[in-house]
Motif scaffolding. Structure first.
Motif, short mmCIF file in Angstrom:
data_model
loop_
_atom_site.label_atom_id
_atom_site.label_comp_id
_atom_site.label_asym_id
_atom_site.label_seq_id
_atom_site.Cartn_x
_atom_site.Cartn_y
_atom_site.Cartn_z
N ASN A 170 0.77 -1.07 -0.18
CA ASN A 170 0.11 -0.01 -0.15
C ASN A 170 0.98 1.12 0.04
O ASN A 170 1.47 1.31 1.02
CB ASN A 170 -0.97 -0.12 1.30
N ASP A 208 -5.01 -3.63 -0.88
CA ASP A 208 -6.04 -4.41 -0.91
C ASP A 208 -6.83 -4.01 -2.15
O ASP A 208 -7.69 -3.46 -2.27
CB ASP A 208 -7.09 -3.71 0.23
N ILE A 251 -2.66 -9.92 -1.53
CA ILE A 251 -4.01 -10.43 -1.15
C ILE A 251 -3.74 -11.84 -0.87
O ILE A 251 -4.37 -12.44 -0.18
CB ILE A 251 -4.98 -10.19 -2.37
N ARG A 311 -2.22 -12.95 2.21
CA ARG A 311 -3.11 -12.55 3.21
C ARG A 311 -4.06 -13.63 3.46
O ARG A 311 -4.46 -14.20 4.59
CB ARG A 311 -3.82 -11.23 3.14
#
Length: 95
Positions: free
Chosen positions: A39, A63, A70, A73
């Motif tokens: 990010n 995200d 992603i 995660r």
């Protein structure tokens, strides 16, 4: 666990990953994602105090669909869910 690849990264060093591998053997999955996948605009705490991307389970998660963070995660969350609710004992999804 995923950490930034930046050489400036003080809290995620090669020695730390080596220690995890020594302790956990093949159970350790230490993937390093490029800083460019993080990010670019985390909250002030992370931008000011952490400085460089750290982990996909922090504010450095980009995200957006298709981002490698992603997938990382989601794999972390699936691992935790499997440990908390072994096969056959998972709660039904909320409807």
């Amino acid at each position: 666990m995923s950490c930034a690849s930046s050489s400036r990264r003080k809290s995620c060093t090669g020695q730390r990953f080596a220690a995890y591998r020594a302790l956990l053997g093949g159970a350790f999955d230490g993937r390093v994602l490029p800083d460019s996948t993080a990010n670019p605009a985390p909250p002030p705490f992370f931008a000011d105090l952490v400085g460089t991307p750290h982990s996909v389970v922090t504010a450095h998660l980009a995200d957006e669909a298709g981002q490698p963070a992603i997938q990382a995660r989601d794999e972390i969350l699936a691992f935790v869910a499997d440990r908390l609710h072994p096969q056959g004992s998972r709660p039904l999804p909320a409807t």
